[in-house]
Design a protein around this motif. Structure first.
Motif, short mmCIF file in Angstrom:
data_model
loop_
_atom_site.label_atom_id
_atom_site.label_comp_id
_atom_site.label_asym_id
_atom_site.label_seq_id
_atom_site.Cartn_x
_atom_site.Cartn_y
_atom_site.Cartn_z
N LYS A 69 41.72 39.93 39.17
CA LYS A 69 40.40 39.80 39.04
C LYS A 69 39.46 40.93 39.40
O LYS A 69 38.42 40.88 38.78
CB LYS A 69 40.09 38.19 39.68
N HIS A 70 39.78 41.68 40.42
CA HIS A 70 38.86 42.58 40.72
C HIS A 70 39.48 44.11 40.16
O HIS A 70 38.82 45.11 40.81
CB HIS A 70 38.96 42.85 42.35
N LEU A 71 40.14 44.19 39.40
CA LEU A 71 40.56 45.48 38.98
C LEU A 71 39.54 46.44 38.21
O LEU A 71 39.70 47.53 38.38
CB LEU A 71 41.70 45.32 37.86
N LYS A 72 38.43 45.65 37.57
CA LYS A 72 37.52 46.46 37.05
C LYS A 72 36.77 47.36 38.07
O LYS A 72 36.28 48.45 37.95
CB LYS A 72 36.67 45.53 36.24
N GLU A 73 36.65 46.53 39.32
CA GLU A 73 35.80 47.26 40.29
C GLU A 73 36.60 48.08 41.48
O GLU A 73 36.19 49.17 41.88
CB GLU A 73 35.31 46.09 41.35
N PRO A 91 39.85 49.99 40.64
CA PRO A 91 40.98 50.41 39.60
C PRO A 91 42.25 50.64 40.41
O PRO A 91 43.46 50.57 39.74
CB PRO A 91 40.48 51.55 38.87
N SER A 94 45.73 48.57 40.57
CA SER A 94 46.52 48.01 39.32
C SER A 94 48.18 48.66 39.98
O SER A 94 49.13 48.25 39.42
CB SER A 94 46.24 48.96 38.22
N HIS A 131 45.78 46.33 32.15
CA HIS A 131 44.91 47.19 31.71
C HIS A 131 43.76 46.43 30.83
O HIS A 131 43.67 45.40 30.92
CB HIS A 131 45.54 48.38 30.59
N PHE A 132 42.71 47.07 30.45
CA PHE A 132 41.54 46.40 29.71
C PHE A 132 42.02 46.56 28.05
O PHE A 132 42.14 47.69 27.68
CB PHE A 132 40.26 46.82 29.99
N MET A 139 35.43 42.84 26.80
CA MET A 139 36.55 43.69 27.31
C MET A 139 37.16 42.49 28.24
O MET A 139 36.49 41.73 28.81
CB MET A 139 36.05 44.65 28.19
N LEU A 178 40.85 41.72 30.66
CA LEU A 178 41.90 42.18 31.48
C LEU A 178 43.10 41.62 30.54
O LEU A 178 43.26 40.63 30.10
CB LEU A 178 42.06 41.38 32.84
N SER A 198 40.08 36.20 30.49
CA SER A 198 38.64 36.29 30.74
C SER A 198 38.48 35.35 31.71
O SER A 198 38.49 34.34 31.89
CB SER A 198 37.76 36.03 29.47
#
Length: 181
Positions: free
Chosen positions: A101-105, A107, A110, A121-122, A134, A136, A162
């Motif tokens: 859930k926090h991968l975007k903030e 990276p 991963s 990945h996105f 976008m 996940l 999403s």
């Protein structure tokens, strides 16, 4: 005279038991027919039982065959199905879901042990009412779709999630990609 009454009572009891068994059989057949009709109706609605597997764990849920879902993964070119957060939470640990859930903030998350094998990945998408978005994307080990005619199994299926609002119905948790069937 007493024996004749006993014989009559036994015969009446046997008739009652026979009627009871017959009624039970008819009720059971009726219930089976209803269940079959419900499965056929759901198949007409394109809703199927599906199983998703990861690390020896398999969950069962419902998937809607979405003829409008043509999403392809920008990383590996595979068809992408879209799942609810509930599906992700059932197949992955709470810690793994939190990392994803926090991968975007973050990276760097991963590479955490819980995400191993998921290849997070996105992926980008276009939808009605949203020009571009976008989501996940992760890869599970196996997806099996129970259609009325056969069981279709896909190795290494890609699922997108999403974590906001979505257009899922009450009857299903996954929007199956139209290229899977």
């Amino acid at each position: 005279c007493i024996q004749i009454d006993q014989v009559k009572a036994i015969k009446e009891a046997n008739k009652a038991i026979a009627v009871l068994f017959l009624s039970s059989g008819i009720l059971l057949a009726y219930k089976r027919k209803q269940k079959q009709e419900k499965r056929e109706e759901e198949a007409r609605k394109n809703i199927y039982d599906i199983q998703i597997s990861r690390k020896g764990k398999t969950i069962t849920c419902r998937g809607f065959y979405d003829s409008g879902n043509l999403l392809m993964d920008s990383v590996n070119g595979k068809p992408v199905s879209v799942g609810t957060e509930k599906v992700l939470s059932e197949i992955c640990s709470e810690e793994t879901v939190s990392c994803l859930k926090h991968l975007k903030e973050n990276p760097g998350e991963s590479g955490k042990p819980g995400t191993a094998g998921l290849h997070p990945h996105f992926t980008f998408f276009h939808s009605i009412g949203k020009e571009q978005g976008m989501m996940l994307a992760v890869t599970f080990e196996r997806l099996c779709i129970q259609t009325p005619a056969e069981v279709v199994c896909i190795d290494n299926p890609v699922f997108a999630f999403s974590f906001g609002t979505s257009a899922f119905g009450k009857e299903y948790e996954v929007l199956l990609n139209s290229r899977l069937l």
